[in-house]
Design a protein around this motif. Sequence first.
Motif, PDB file in Angstrom:
ATOM      1  N   SER A 225     -46.773 -22.641  -8.096  1.00 42.53           N
ATOM      2  CA  SER A 225     -46.775 -23.930  -7.405  1.00 42.53           C
ATOM      3  C   SER A 225     -48.223 -24.366  -7.191  1.00 42.53           C
ATOM      4  N   ALA A 226     -48.450 -25.669  -7.279  1.00 46.06           N
ATOM      5  CA  ALA A 226     -49.781 -26.233  -7.064  1.00 46.06           C
ATOM      6  C   ALA A 226     -49.683 -27.282  -5.977  1.00 46.06           C
ATOM      7  N   GLY A 227     -50.645 -27.262  -5.053  1.00 46.12           N
ATOM      8  CA  GLY A 227     -50.601 -28.181  -3.937  1.00 46.12           C
ATOM      9  C   GLY A 227     -51.838 -29.052  -3.838  1.00 46.12           C
ATOM     10  N   TYR A 228     -51.798 -29.993  -2.913  1.00 48.09           N
ATOM     11  CA  TYR A 228     -52.933 -30.871  -2.677  1.00 48.09           C
ATOM     12  C   TYR A 228     -54.040 -30.170  -1.886  1.00 48.09           C
ATOM     13  N   ASP A 229     -53.847 -28.886  -1.584  1.00 49.67           N
ATOM     14  CA  ASP A 229     -54.912 -28.079  -1.007  1.00 49.67           C
ATOM     15  C   ASP A 229     -55.785 -27.466  -2.104  1.00 49.67           C
ATOM     16  N   CYS A 230     -55.542 -27.911  -3.370  1.00 53.66           N
ATOM     17  CA  CYS A 230     -56.318 -27.462  -4.546  1.00 53.66           C
ATOM     18  C   CYS A 230     -56.067 -26.002  -4.888  1.00 53.66           C
ATOM     19  N   LYS A 231     -54.963 -25.458  -4.432  1.00 51.88           N
ATOM     20  CA  LYS A 231     -54.626 -24.060  -4.695  1.00 51.88           C
ATOM     21  C   LYS A 231     -53.397 -23.974  -5.592  1.00 51.88           C
TER      22      LYS A 231
END
Length: 474
Positions: free
Chosen positions: A155-161
């Motif tokens: 999973s990729a998030g808007y926290d850049c992780k």
Amino acid sequence: MTKVKMSWHSTYRSSKFRHVYGKVGSREQCYEGIPITHSVHDNHFCAVNPKFLAVVTESAGGGAFIVIPLHKPGRIDPHHPKVCGHQGSVMDIKWSPFMDNIIASSSEDCTVRIWQIPEGGLKRNMTEALMILIGHSRRAGLVEWHPSCSGILLSAGYDCKILIWNLEEGVAVKMIDSHPDVVLCMSFNTDGSLLATSCKDKKLRIIDPRSGKVLQEADCKNTRVNRVVFLGNLKRVLTTGVSRWNTRQIALWDQEDLSAPVMEEEIDGLSGVLFPFYDPDTHMIYLAGKGDGNIRYYEVGPEKPFLQLLMEFRSPAPQKGLGVMPKRGVDVGDCEIFRFYKLVTLKNMVEPISMIVPRRSESFQEDVFPMTAGSESALSAEEWLSGTDRGPVLISLKEAYKRPNPAGLRASRRDRRNVKGIDLLENTSPNTDRELLKTVYRQQDELRKLKHQLGEKEQRIRQLELELKNLRNT
């Protein structure tokens, strides 16, 4: 590396896919009355497998998506049950490649959830997920299943992780934090040993997903890379983006040298994101633009010009997103090699688009349908995390076509009555369902190991028979 410009008028090359054409499903084959989401996020909002069609919908008070049995097209009831457990808008959905009743979703509520859809579809709204994966500090924008391991999800998030989840344990086992900005797209290679990403910082990266190390990085100075896709085992990566002149552009890269693209070409001056879809069985790439109705398709070759334009499917209805049927779900008898499910927001409709190779023969076309990825997992999460890589377990479509229901996680009483001595009832709690999912993963691993042992014993028997024959001859 020398940059090569691709000519639309390149020398003619013989190809069995040269006359592939797109065929839109009839009105009776479409799904109508679906309140498709109005989100402007650049995702597909649609996922499909041989059993179900899932579409992200507009919903008050949180996020939701609708799940429709594939064999029930037509107008959908306005009160059709939804999967509505998220507290924020759903941003991405993906079916498991191995279990047709399992779907993952990511949301603005920062969570990723795993759902089990009952056999035959939903009878009431579903709010309880099998698993709730909490790890992102900002909204989770993307989910991606591992291509050959059923227990690994990214999973990729808007926290850049980017988080790597071990679904057999329900925990995050790795965090990839090499991106300074939002990850726009993720793509695995065939055996899942490499991960290609595109980022809002305009860079293309090739990453070792287990260690998180960036192996190759391309600073795309002349283009803004939006989407990326691995081209199977060809050791090539294709990206779509926008050139410095604000025209849509594609580029082909060598995965071992991202210093410069192998070729690049400007497509048109439209503004919508260009979504790439790759079919490793036919070596064809499809380019579909968000907001327009065109789908261009090319054949990928090992020599210049590398991409050969075959044809373009045109439609006046703009597409918001596209779902793609896994190859094991296409109509082999009709020589269908690819199938899209197109979201038409203006009509609140999903229409199927079949890509067909014109053939007169009614027999199975082995040259068009080679062995393809099936629904069996090739390795366990523990094996993959320890460094083992295996490609997908291949099946013949000639045999798979005879099975009306591809293998997957069955929710019926017949398949849930006893697993490893545990009596499982239909009205199980979420905790019991979670244990069931883990049990299914363990069973898959045990089945795979037994098959491997059986293969080794058969090989040993053949060897002993040969030695016995040689002894008799002497």
